[in-house]
Motif scaffolding. Structure first.
Motif, mmCIF file in Angstrom:
data_model
loop_
_atom_site.group_PDB
_atom_site.id
_atom_site.type_symbol
_atom_site.label_atom_id
_atom_site.label_comp_id
_atom_site.label_asym_id
_atom_site.label_seq_id
_atom_site.Cartn_x
_atom_site.Cartn_y
_atom_site.Cartn_z
ATOM 1 N N LYS A 1 17.467 69.336 35.817
ATOM 2 C CA LYS A 1 17.576 70.114 37.053
ATOM 3 C C LYS A 1 18.795 69.650 37.842
ATOM 4 O O LYS A 1 18.991 68.464 38.073
ATOM 5 C CB LYS A 1 16.320 69.939 37.908
ATOM 6 C CG LYS A 1 16.310 70.805 39.164
ATOM 7 C CD LYS A 1 15.055 70.573 39.976
ATOM 8 C CE LYS A 1 15.009 71.476 41.206
ATOM 9 N NZ LYS A 1 16.137 71.266 42.121
ATOM 10 N N LYS A 2 19.621 70.604 38.240
ATOM 11 C CA LYS A 2 20.819 70.286 39.001
ATOM 12 C C LYS A 2 20.482 70.110 40.476
ATOM 13 O O LYS A 2 19.527 70.687 40.985
ATOM 14 C CB LYS A 2 21.857 71.401 38.846
ATOM 15 C CG LYS A 2 22.381 71.580 37.429
ATOM 16 C CD LYS A 2 23.425 72.690 37.404
ATOM 17 C CE LYS A 2 23.975 72.884 36.000
ATOM 18 N NZ LYS A 2 25.006 73.974 35.972
ATOM 19 N N LYS A 3 21.277 69.323 41.159
ATOM 20 C CA LYS A 3 21.116 69.179 42.598
ATOM 21 C C LYS A 3 21.669 70.393 43.339
ATOM 22 O O LYS A 3 21.263 70.685 44.458
ATOM 23 C CB LYS A 3 21.827 67.914 43.092
ATOM 24 C CG LYS A 3 21.180 66.612 42.621
ATOM 25 C CD LYS A 3 21.923 65.428 43.214
ATOM 26 C CE LYS A 3 21.275 64.109 42.801
ATOM 27 N NZ LYS A 3 21.991 62.937 43.378
ATOM 28 N N TYR A 4 22.613 71.081 42.685
ATOM 29 C CA TYR A 4 23.241 72.260 43.283
ATOM 30 C C TYR A 4 24.043 72.971 42.203
ATOM 31 O O TYR A 4 24.282 72.425 41.127
ATOM 32 C CB TYR A 4 24.166 71.860 44.439
ATOM 33 C CG TYR A 4 25.129 70.750 44.094
ATOM 34 C CD1 TYR A 4 26.349 71.015 43.454
ATOM 35 C CD2 TYR A 4 24.827 69.416 44.388
ATOM 36 C CE1 TYR A 4 27.215 70.003 43.119
ATOM 37 C CE2 TYR A 4 25.696 68.395 44.051
ATOM 38 C CZ TYR A 4 26.886 68.685 43.414
ATOM 39 O OH TYR A 4 27.745 67.683 43.076
ATOM 40 N N SER A 5 24.447 74.208 42.476
ATOM 41 C CA SER A 5 25.301 74.939 41.538
ATOM 42 C C SER A 5 26.709 75.030 42.115
ATOM 43 O O SER A 5 26.902 74.932 43.327
ATOM 44 C CB SER A 5 24.751 76.344 41.282
ATOM 45 O OG SER A 5 24.773 77.115 42.468
ATOM 46 N N THR A 6 27.686 75.223 41.232
ATOM 47 C CA THR A 6 29.088 75.213 41.650
ATOM 48 C C THR A 6 29.827 76.423 41.112
ATOM 49 O O THR A 6 29.657 76.806 39.954
ATOM 50 C CB THR A 6 29.797 73.928 41.156
ATOM 51 O OG1 THR A 6 29.155 72.784 41.731
ATOM 52 C CG2 THR A 6 31.267 73.929 41.548
ATOM 53 N N ASP A 7 30.635 77.028 41.968
ATOM 54 C CA ASP A 7 31.542 78.106 41.559
ATOM 55 C C ASP A 7 32.952 77.612 41.828
ATOM 56 O O ASP A 7 33.233 77.092 42.917
ATOM 57 C CB ASP A 7 31.258 79.382 42.349
ATOM 58 C CG ASP A 7 32.038 80.566 41.798
ATOM 59 O OD1 ASP A 7 31.480 81.297 40.974
ATOM 60 O OD2 ASP A 7 33.208 80.742 42.190
#
Length: 412
Positions: free
Chosen positions: A182-188
């Motif tokens: 599980k990621k702490k956040y997603s990035t673009d």
């Protein structure tokens, strides 16, 4: 009317892909539905992608050909446009994702048209901004091209409610895919900067410092010594860094490196989305911050008070239009042309110091259009503005002031 996967049979569908789990799942699902699929991916100089050609390799496992469109030069020009317009959005962060969508959509739609694509498929969710941006730009640039949004397709949402269902589906065809931790956040990401959101960042109880910067460091981890940078502008465009003439792509890349290592351009916002909800994000844009703040110092020298006020209004309008997916609208085009007219004399050399997330002004030189006159501004005796001349202006001002007071229009 919303399209479903079944509606796409007999049509050539261009799927915008990143090579990730979602891209693989949608592409393979459409192939199994009997749809003719061609994948498209944009090279925006994204710092989190070591080799953009890997996207083609990952998508090939789904039986899909991928067209990689090199848009790095166009992305650099987009960065220059944003800096020139000082286009910051809620919380003052640079509009990096918004400009990235403009470049992506224009580049991919153009490439799709050359291949005879009839339907563009994007992977944006039904809760965010990008669905609106992708669809509006497709409608504007290619009015006859249809748009398919898989994550608004009830059938696909039911079939793939989560990432584990996607992995199970792909594994039936021997396609490698992992849910991963599980990621702490997603990035673009793109050349202009990074946007971090979702997952743990959705809670406003979570500090922004859970983000691990990818384009630089947090200010506290930056060097203890100030780094001086000299930026040369010609008509509001940075043409040289530290005396070396560079292309726009080279300028942005070097500015990202310098700004990143000094902790510049990391910001936080609870922004207002297009669809009316609020979203939380942590943003990185070190190069944009360095170039933008330096250009701002130059604008202060060449814009008179009314020009500056008009610029501020136009800048806000352009920023909102970028965010809303309205770059090609007449209002945006007119505002940008006005900004170009206002800033065409913004040429000169700006020296700044970068220190732990801050930018310090050092000097302006070779600014031929500068309105600043040291003699006029001096508080000491000089050959500038004669202080006695101000008496008449003060008396004219007094006429209006007394009239307002005697008419009872001044609240005391």
């Amino acid at each position: 009317m919303a399209l479903s996967a079944k509606d796409l049979r007999g049509k050539l569908v261009g799927v915008c892909v990143s090579g990730g789990l979602d891209s693989k799942t949608v592409s393979k699902r459409l192939v199994e539905e009997g749809v003719q699929v061609l994948a498209f991916s944009a090279d925006l100089g994204q710092p989190d992608e070591d080799d953009i050609q890997n996207v083609s390799k990952r998508m090939a496992t789904c039986g899909v050909e991928t067209v990689i469109v090199d848009l790095k030069a166009e992305m650099a020009e987009g960065c220059f446009d944003v800096v020139r317009c000082q286009a910051r959005y809620d919380g003052g962060y640079w509009n990096t994702t918004g400009i990235g969508r403009i470049v992506t959509c224009h580049g991919l739609v153009t490439a799709m048209q050359k291949r005879g694509v009839q339907v563009l498929s994007h992977g944006a969710t039904g809760r965010g901004n990008d669905q609106m941006r992708f669809e509006r730009y497709t409608n504007v640039l290619a009015p006859s091209m249809l748009v398919y949004a898989p994550w608004r397709d009830p059938a696909l949402l039911k079939e793939f409610p989560g990432r584990s269902e996607m992995v199970t589906y792909l594994s039936k065809f021997g396609i490698e895919a992992f849910v991963g931790p599980k990621k702490k956040y997603s990035t673009d990401a793109n050349l202009a900067g990074l946007s971090h959101e979702a997952e743990d960042l959705e809670s406003v109880q979570t500090p922004m410092t859970i983000v691990d910067p990818e384009m630089g460091v947090w200010p506290k981890d930056a060097p203890d010594a100030e780094e001086l940078v000299e930026l040369t502008f010609d008509g509001a465009r940075c043409v040289a860094v530290n005396g070396k003439r560079l292309s726009p792509l080279e300028v942005i890349s070097l500015a990202n490196t310098i700004g990143g290592r000094n902790g510049l351009g990391i910001s936080h916002a609870l922004e207002n989305r297009i669809i009316g909800t609020k979203s939380r994000g942590v943003y990185e844009a070190p190069g944009m911050e360095l170039l933008g703040r330096a250009l701002e110092y130059l604008y202060q020298a060449v814009l008179d008070r009314r020009a500056a006020a008009l610029f501020a209004h136009l800048s806000s309008l352009v920023s909102n239009q970028i965010y809303d997916g309205r770059w090609f609208d007449p209002a945006t085009v007119a505002a940008r042309k006005a900004i170009h007219e206002l800033t065409k004399t913004a040429s000169g050399v700006v020296k700044v110091g970068c220190y732990k997330g801050n930018i310090h002004f050092h000097s302006l030189s070779d600014v031929a259009a500068s309105l600043y006159n040291e003699a006029d501004s001096s508080m000491e005796a000089s050959d500038g503005l004669n202080p006695v001349s101000s008496q008449g202006y003060a008396e004219i001002q007094a006429v209006e002031a007394r009239s307002l007071a005697l008419a009872g229009q001044i609240a005391k």
